[in-house]
Enzyme design. Structure first.
Site, PDB file in Angstrom:
ATOM      1  N   SER A  53     -17.096 -36.178 -25.578  1.00  0.00           N
ATOM      2  CA  SER A  53     -17.675 -34.973 -24.983  1.00  0.00           C
ATOM      3  C   SER A  53     -16.827 -34.489 -23.821  1.00  0.00           C
ATOM      4  CB  SER A  53     -19.077 -35.328 -24.481  1.00  0.00           C
ATOM      5  OG  SER A  53     -19.509 -34.394 -23.543  1.00  0.00           O
ATOM      6  N   TYR A  78     -24.862 -41.418 -19.586  1.00  0.00           N
ATOM      7  CA  TYR A  78     -24.438 -40.916 -20.899  1.00  0.00           C
ATOM      8  C   TYR A  78     -22.928 -40.657 -20.897  1.00  0.00           C
ATOM      9  CZ  TYR A  78     -23.193 -37.119 -24.045  1.00  0.00           C
ATOM     10  OH  TYR A  78     -22.521 -36.315 -24.920  1.00  0.00           O
ATOM     11  N   LYS A 111     -19.443 -42.488 -22.885  1.00  0.00           N
ATOM     12  CA  LYS A 111     -18.351 -41.817 -23.613  1.00  0.00           C
ATOM     13  C   LYS A 111     -17.003 -42.309 -23.077  1.00  0.00           C
ATOM     14  CE  LYS A 111     -20.792 -39.151 -26.332  1.00  0.00           C
ATOM     15  NZ  LYS A 111     -20.959 -39.544 -27.738  1.00  0.00           N
TER      16      LYS A 111
HETATM   17  N1  UFG Z   1     -29.163 -24.099 -19.379  1.00  0.00           N
HETATM   18  C1  UFG Z   1     -30.158 -23.263 -18.951  1.00  0.00           C
HETATM   19  N2  UFG Z   1     -31.414 -23.443 -19.430  1.00  0.00           N
HETATM   20  C2  UFG Z   1     -31.721 -24.426 -20.334  1.00  0.00           C
HETATM   21  C3  UFG Z   1     -30.692 -25.273 -20.770  1.00  0.00           C
HETATM   22  C4  UFG Z   1     -29.422 -25.080 -20.276  1.00  0.00           C
HETATM   23  O1  UFG Z   1     -29.923 -22.366 -18.123  1.00  0.00           O
HETATM   24  O2  UFG Z   1     -32.894 -24.541 -20.734  1.00  0.00           O
HETATM   25  C5  UFG Z   1     -27.783 -23.867 -18.919  1.00  0.00           C
HETATM   26  C6  UFG Z   1     -27.148 -25.040 -18.206  1.00  0.00           C
HETATM   27  O3  UFG Z   1     -27.438 -25.008 -16.828  1.00  0.00           O
HETATM   28  C7  UFG Z   1     -25.669 -24.847 -18.528  1.00  0.00           C
HETATM   29  C8  UFG Z   1     -25.692 -24.199 -19.907  1.00  0.00           C
HETATM   30  O4  UFG Z   1     -26.993 -23.650 -20.049  1.00  0.00           O
HETATM   31  O5  UFG Z   1     -25.098 -23.934 -17.627  1.00  0.00           O
HETATM   32  C9  UFG Z   1     -25.451 -25.171 -21.036  1.00  0.00           C
HETATM   33  O6  UFG Z   1     -26.355 -26.250 -20.932  1.00  0.00           O
HETATM   34  P1  UFG Z   1     -26.550 -27.306 -22.125  1.00  0.00           P
HETATM   35  O7  UFG Z   1     -27.620 -28.265 -21.690  1.00  0.00           O
HETATM   36  O8  UFG Z   1     -26.749 -26.594 -23.408  1.00  0.00           O
HETATM   37  O9  UFG Z   1     -25.138 -28.017 -22.210  1.00  0.00           O
HETATM   38  P2  UFG Z   1     -24.312 -28.784 -21.077  1.00  0.00           P
HETATM   39  O10 UFG Z   1     -23.035 -28.036 -20.881  1.00  0.00           O
HETATM   40  O11 UFG Z   1     -25.115 -29.099 -19.902  1.00  0.00           O
HETATM   41  O12 UFG Z   1     -24.081 -30.177 -21.801  1.00  0.00           O
HETATM   42  C10 UFG Z   1     -23.397 -30.217 -23.022  1.00  0.00           C
HETATM   43  C11 UFG Z   1     -23.904 -31.396 -23.837  1.00  0.00           C
HETATM   44  C12 UFG Z   1     -23.582 -32.679 -23.161  1.00  0.00           C
HETATM   45  C13 UFG Z   1     -22.164 -32.736 -22.822  1.00  0.00           C
HETATM   46  C14 UFG Z   1     -21.724 -31.530 -22.040  1.00  0.00           C
HETATM   47  C15 UFG Z   1     -20.244 -31.512 -21.849  1.00  0.00           C
HETATM   48  O13 UFG Z   1     -25.294 -31.315 -23.988  1.00  0.00           O
HETATM   49  O14 UFG Z   1     -23.867 -33.719 -24.068  1.00  0.00           O
HETATM   50  O15 UFG Z   1     -22.055 -30.355 -22.761  1.00  0.00           O
HETATM   51  O16 UFG Z   1     -19.836 -30.443 -21.060  1.00  0.00           O
HETATM   52  F1  UFG Z   1     -21.908 -33.835 -22.091  1.00  0.00           F
END
Ligand code: UFG
Length: 335
Positions: A124, A148, A152
């Site tokens: 990731s 998590y 990785k």
């Molecule tokens: N977000 C929201 N509302 C939500 C969910 C997410 O505003 O309900 C925002 C987050 O703050 C972030 C973006 O949307 O800015 C993406 O969030 P995600 O949870 O979809 O993804 P992340 O980038 O946080 O995490 C993902 C994977 C992880 C991995 C990571 C690597 O879920 O497993 O990318 O960058 F580690």
């Protein structure tokens, strides 16, 4: 080629099954259904006209896993099975270290014993921590994000060390950015159990009326509109990335980013979703989510040069396919 896919009925795994089987690979799936559904086998059958061979096996149970290696002459492994909820990993780190590390060690022991020398690992972008994008494979990995993310980093290290000890072993680590979208048939897609942690499955359930609004975690980041920026990439492109990794693998250890190289903010994603799908997405701006970073997008030159892999699908394709899957899934749930 006979390939074992662990976690093969999940969001990524199911799309990888479809791509590999379509190209004539024989696919064996090991999945304990902890975050996936057995119906996915029938969906793959509808798409491809055949099912992968399925074992309801937990990769942490070495003896059960070994059964698969005794019955089939496995030639390559794509290892996806593992827990992946960041916040849960902070609350219950031992669950994450135990499951993600033990499962990988069990698989590697069996690869060693049964002479399997082709291995693709699902890593990731989280391993980069909070560094300046575009994130490049040459950058150092950053410890201390969350358990998590630590698993990785540890698994990448274990794979690299093992590849040094066994010169016949080839391993490719794929660092995914943010996979979204779904197969164009709408039959398979992201359908997490419980309340989704990630943006797209939450957003589709808001569009659907299941949740009243989307929480947007912060609008005060230093980004185009204050909301977090990520590199969203279509799951079918990611699945194809696994196939080329398997095909082009050499002996030794290598790492590739899988992303588009483009950053999109949460608000931009919401706007694109609304525009393409003609649905409303009510949202509220709430506090930042602990552990989130402002910006993460990939440098994708290495995969393009060495694997001839490039993400082909647009953000419009991604939001259309995610919504199409959600709509079809609603119908299925009513049947
Ligand atoms: N977000 C929201 N509302 C939500 C969910 C997410 O505003 O309900 C925002 C987050 O703050 C972030 C973006 O949307 O800015 C993406 O969030 P995600 O949870 O979809 O993804 P992340 O980038 O946080 O995490 C993902 C994977 C992880 C991995 C990571 C690597 O879920 O497993 O990318 O960058 F580690």
């Amino acid at each position: 080629m006979i390939v074992l896919i662990t976690g093969g009925l999940g969001f990524l795994g199911s799309h990888i099954c479809v791509e590999l089987m379509d190209k004539g690979y024989q696919v064996i799936v090991a999945d304990n259904l902890s975050n996936s559904n057995i119906d996915v086998l029938d969906k793959i059958n509808l798409i491809n006209g055949k099912k992968p061979i399925f074992y309801n096996v937990d990769v942490c149970k070495a003896k059960d896993l070994e059964q698969i290696f005794t019955v089939h002459k496995i030639e390559g492994v794509i290892h996806l099975a593992g827990y992946k909820a960041v916040l849960e990993s902070v609350v219950n780190p031992l669950k994450y270290y135990n499951n993600n590390i033990t499962g990988t060690l069990n698989l590697l022991e069996l690869c060693k014993e049964y002479g399997v020398n082709r291995f693709v690992f699902s890593s990731s972008a989280t391993v980069y921590g909070d560094q300046v994008s575009p994130l490049h494979e040459n950058m150092e990995v950053k410890r201390g994000t969350n358990p998590y993310g630590e698993t990785k980093i540890m698994i990448e290290r274990i794979l690299e060390d093992y590849s040094h000890s066994n010169k016949e072993f080839g391993v490719i680590v794929l660092r995914y950015f943010n996979p979204i979208g779904a197969h164009e048939s709408g039959l398979i897609g992201e359908d997490p159990k419980g309340i989704p942690n990630n943006l797209m499955p939450y957003l589709t359930r808001v569009a659907n009326g299941e949740y009243p609004y989307l929480n947007i975690y912060g609008d005060d980041y230093n980004t185009i509109d204050g909301t977090g920026v990520r590199d969203y990439v279509h799951v079918v492109d990611i699945a194809k990335g696994h196939m080329v990794a398997m095909e082009k693998m050499k002996n030794g250890y290598d790492v590739f980013n899988l992303g588009t190289g483009r950053g999109t903010s949460v608000l931009q994603l919401v706007e694109t979703f609304k525009g393409v799908n003609n649905v409303e997405i009510p949202f509220k701006i709430v506090d930042r989510r602990p552990g989130d970073i402002a910006v993460a997008y990939a440098n994708v030159d290495k995969a393009s040069t060495l694997l001839s892999w490039k993400a082909q699908r647009t953000l419009e394709d991604m939001v259309r396919d995610s919504w199409n899957f959600q709509l079809r899934n609603n119908v299925n749930n009513l049947l």
